[in-house]
Design a protein around this motif. Structure first.
Motif, PDB file in Angstrom:
ATOM      1  N   ASP A   1       0.882  -1.308  -0.065  1.00  0.00           N
ATOM      2  CA  ASP A   1       0.009  -0.177  -0.004  1.00  0.00           C
ATOM      3  C   ASP A   1       1.037   1.292   0.094  1.00  0.00           C
ATOM      4  N   ALA A   2       1.994   1.204   0.774  1.00  0.00           N
ATOM      5  CA  ALA A   2       2.757   2.542   0.741  1.00  0.00           C
ATOM      6  C   ALA A   2       3.494   2.555  -0.604  1.00  0.00           C
ATOM      7  N   PHE A   3       3.863   1.616  -1.195  1.00  0.00           N
ATOM      8  CA  PHE A   3       4.600   1.688  -2.503  1.00  0.00           C
ATOM      9  C   PHE A   3       3.452   2.175  -3.680  1.00  0.00           C
ATOM     10  N   LYS A   4       2.286   1.790  -3.366  1.00  0.00           N
ATOM     11  CA  LYS A   4       1.318   2.376  -4.165  1.00  0.00           C
ATOM     12  C   LYS A   4       0.996   3.787  -4.189  1.00  0.00           C
ATOM     13  N   ASN A   5       0.943   4.156  -2.951  1.00  0.00           N
ATOM     14  CA  ASN A   5       0.697   5.704  -2.693  1.00  0.00           C
ATOM     15  C   ASN A   5       1.858   6.522  -2.544  1.00  0.00           C
ATOM     16  N   ILE A   6       3.078   6.184  -2.266  1.00  0.00           N
ATOM     17  CA  ILE A   6       3.937   7.112  -2.553  1.00  0.00           C
ATOM     18  C   ILE A   6       4.945   6.741  -3.735  1.00  0.00           C
ATOM     19  N   ASP A   7       4.680   7.892  -4.916  1.00  0.00           N
ATOM     20  CA  ASP A   7       5.164   7.809  -5.959  1.00  0.00           C
ATOM     21  C   ASP A   7       6.565   8.068  -6.304  1.00  0.00           C
ATOM     22  N   ARG A   8       7.508   6.861  -6.514  1.00  0.00           N
ATOM     23  CA  ARG A   8       8.782   7.145  -6.774  1.00  0.00           C
ATOM     24  C   ARG A   8       9.358   8.251  -7.559  1.00  0.00           C
ATOM     25  N   ALA A   9       8.240   8.423  -8.772  1.00  0.00           N
ATOM     26  CA  ALA A   9       8.618   9.704  -9.782  1.00  0.00           C
ATOM     27  C   ALA A   9       8.625  10.897  -9.045  1.00  0.00           C
ATOM     28  N   ASP A  10       8.052  11.289  -7.915  1.00  0.00           N
ATOM     29  CA  ASP A  10       7.807  12.624  -6.929  1.00  0.00           C
ATOM     30  C   ASP A  10       9.279  12.712  -6.416  1.00  0.00           C
ATOM     31  N   PHE A  11      10.120  11.699  -6.409  1.00  0.00           N
ATOM     32  CA  PHE A  11      11.408  11.801  -5.567  1.00  0.00           C
ATOM     33  C   PHE A  11      12.754  11.724  -6.763  1.00  0.00           C
ATOM     34  N   ILE A  12      12.546  11.925  -7.873  1.00  0.00           N
ATOM     35  CA  ILE A  12      13.394  11.869  -8.933  1.00  0.00           C
ATOM     36  C   ILE A  12      13.624  13.332  -9.713  1.00  0.00           C
ATOM     37  N   PRO A  13      14.868  13.505 -10.036  1.00  0.00           N
ATOM     38  CA  PRO A  13      15.118  14.758 -10.757  1.00  0.00           C
ATOM     39  C   PRO A  13      14.580  14.504 -12.284  1.00  0.00           C
ATOM     40  N   LYS A  14      14.227  15.703 -12.850  1.00  0.00           N
ATOM     41  CA  LYS A  14      13.726  15.617 -13.999  1.00  0.00           C
ATOM     42  C   LYS A  14      14.185  14.709 -15.061  1.00  0.00           C
ATOM     43  N   ASP A  15      15.618  14.751 -15.013  1.00  0.00           N
ATOM     44  CA  ASP A  15      16.406  13.971 -16.306  1.00  0.00           C
ATOM     45  C   ASP A  15      16.251  12.602 -16.139  1.00  0.00           C
ATOM     46  N   ASN A  16      15.815  12.000 -14.989  1.00  0.00           N
ATOM     47  CA  ASN A  16      15.620  10.663 -15.043  1.00  0.00           C
ATOM     48  C   ASN A  16      14.056  10.255 -14.977  1.00  0.00           C
TER      49      ASN A  16
ATOM     50  N   ALA B   1      11.919   1.827 -12.729  1.00  0.00           N
ATOM     51  CA  ALA B   1      13.009   1.036 -13.216  1.00  0.00           C
ATOM     52  C   ALA B   1      13.483   0.471 -11.794  1.00  0.00           C
ATOM     53  N   ASN B   2      13.761  -0.955 -11.767  1.00  0.00           N
ATOM     54  CA  ASN B   2      14.460  -1.426 -10.674  1.00  0.00           C
ATOM     55  C   ASN B   2      15.751  -1.278 -10.437  1.00  0.00           C
ATOM     56  N   TYR B   3      16.095  -0.098 -10.449  1.00  0.00           N
ATOM     57  CA  TYR B   3      17.693   0.227 -10.305  1.00  0.00           C
ATOM     58  C   TYR B   3      17.924   1.648  -9.482  1.00  0.00           C
ATOM     59  N   PRO B   4      18.964   1.848  -8.864  1.00  0.00           N
ATOM     60  CA  PRO B   4      19.194   3.406  -8.266  1.00  0.00           C
ATOM     61  C   PRO B   4      19.168   4.248  -9.404  1.00  0.00           C
ATOM     62  N   LEU B   5      19.161   5.740  -8.995  1.00  0.00           N
ATOM     63  CA  LEU B   5      19.183   6.773  -9.922  1.00  0.00           C
ATOM     64  C   LEU B   5      19.915   7.867  -9.590  1.00  0.00           C
ATOM     65  N   PRO B   6      20.711   8.503 -10.181  1.00  0.00           N
ATOM     66  CA  PRO B   6      21.384   9.683  -9.607  1.00  0.00           C
ATOM     67  C   PRO B   6      20.425  10.694  -8.891  1.00  0.00           C
ATOM     68  N   ILE B   7      20.900  11.215  -7.834  1.00  0.00           N
ATOM     69  CA  ILE B   7      19.757  12.571  -7.244  1.00  0.00           C
ATOM     70  C   ILE B   7      20.866  13.811  -7.168  1.00  0.00           C
ATOM     71  N   GLY B   8      22.078  13.644  -7.818  1.00  0.00           N
ATOM     72  CA  GLY B   8      23.151  14.643  -7.495  1.00  0.00           C
ATOM     73  C   GLY B   8      24.056  14.475  -6.431  1.00  0.00           C
TER      74      GLY B   8
ATOM     75  N   ILE C   1      18.983   7.745  -5.252  1.00  0.00           N
ATOM     76  CA  ILE C   1      17.837   7.116  -4.918  1.00  0.00           C
ATOM     77  C   ILE C   1      17.896   5.720  -5.139  1.00  0.00           C
ATOM     78  N   SER C   2      17.561   4.864  -3.940  1.00  0.00           N
ATOM     79  CA  SER C   2      17.769   3.595  -3.588  1.00  0.00           C
ATOM     80  C   SER C   2      17.090   2.700  -4.894  1.00  0.00           C
ATOM     81  N   GLN C   3      17.560   1.340  -4.919  1.00  0.00           N
ATOM     82  CA  GLN C   3      16.903   0.665  -5.688  1.00  0.00           C
ATOM     83  C   GLN C   3      15.505   0.097  -5.287  1.00  0.00           C
ATOM     84  N   PRO C   4      14.390   0.031  -5.672  1.00  0.00           N
ATOM     85  CA  PRO C   4      13.285  -0.322  -5.417  1.00  0.00           C
ATOM     86  C   PRO C   4      13.128  -1.803  -4.445  1.00  0.00           C
ATOM     87  N   LEU C   5      14.061  -2.676  -5.318  1.00  0.00           N
ATOM     88  CA  LEU C   5      14.049  -3.986  -4.575  1.00  0.00           C
ATOM     89  C   LEU C   5      14.646  -3.986  -3.075  1.00  0.00           C
ATOM     90  N   THR C   6      15.774  -2.842  -2.923  1.00  0.00           N
ATOM     91  CA  THR C   6      16.483  -3.174  -1.719  1.00  0.00           C
ATOM     92  C   THR C   6      15.506  -2.173  -0.915  1.00  0.00           C
TER      93      THR C   6
END
Ligand code: SAH
Length: 211
Positions: free
Chosen positions: A27-42, A48-55, A60-65
């Motif tokens: 439920d938490a994963f459904k309600n809290i959108d990872r897209a709200d935490f990622i810089p525009k470029d990515n 995607a199930n991998y970490p992404l740069p936040i500067g 930002i951690s891998q969703p699996l982890t």
């Protein structure tokens, strides 16, 4: 790339692979959108199930982890949680969702710009305003004695051992979930000076910075 992935697909994959299990965490994963935490470029890789740069050489951690660690942390409504390494604020928001109106998430971040990012992103869900979450600029290797003790402590950056300060600031029957080198360690405080430890190998984390 994986830019046609959706939030639903990501969540279903995490469930199928056994990383997400508990209804409240799903439920938490459904309600809290990872897209709200990622810089525009990515943004096109938000699900995607991998970490992404936040500067600042951080990610930002891998969703699996995150799913795996949250399942281990076993947050209950109303708990008081210390998070070390707020980064994007994604996990801060997931923890806030799980701890609920009567809970409290104290998140520490050592890089000022990321402290501001975590605060702004967590605020999109009103968790700062509702006083469920607070982000502090601090070196988390000493924990955060001002707000201790905690029911749960979780870290997003890896050290060589669990700092003594974290163990001290944990309540009896509390739990720490933290990366140590390439493992995720679960430490249960079963008595004031007694701990029980489990270890899961094969993860990778950014290093815990010491000032
Ligand atoms: N769960 C976060 C993970 C961010 S990466 C997310 O998904 O966005 C780990 C974070 O820990 C980085 O932002 C880094 O700056 C921070 N960090 C590293 N060492 C730290 C320390 N000693 N105290 C507080 N934060 C620290």
């Amino acid at each position: 790339m994986e830019n046609n992935l959706t939030k639903e697909l990501l969540i279903n994959n995490l469930i199928q692979d056994g990383y997400l299990k508990t209804p409240a965490i799903i439920d938490a994963f459904k309600n809290i959108d990872r897209a709200d935490f990622i810089p525009k470029d990515n943004l096109n890789e938000a699900y995607a199930n991998y970490p992404l740069p936040i500067g600042f050489s951080q990610t930002i951690s891998q969703p699996l982890t995150v799913a795996f660690m949250l399942e281990l942390l076993d947050v209950r409504p109303g708990e008081r949680i210390l998070e070390i390494g707020a980064g994007s604020g994604w996990q801060t928001a997931l923890l806030s969702f799980l701890a609920g109106e009567n809970g409290k998430v104290l998140a520490l971040e050592i890089i000022p710009e990321l402290k501001a990012m975590a605060e702004a992103n967590t605020s999109k869900y009103g968790f700062i305003e509702k006083e469920i979450a607070a982000v502090f600029l601090a070196d988390g290797s000493n924990g955060y004695p001002l707000e201790a003790p905690y029911d749960k402590i979780i870290a997003g950056a890896a050290g060589n051992e669990i700092p003594a300060a974290w163990k001290e600031q944990l309540k009896v029957n509390g739990r720490i979930v933290a990366p140590i080198k390439e493992s995720i360690v679960v430490l249960d405080k079963i008595a004031p000076e007694e701990f029980k430890q489990r270890e899961y190998f094969g993860f990778s984390f950014v290093p815990l910075v010491k000032k």
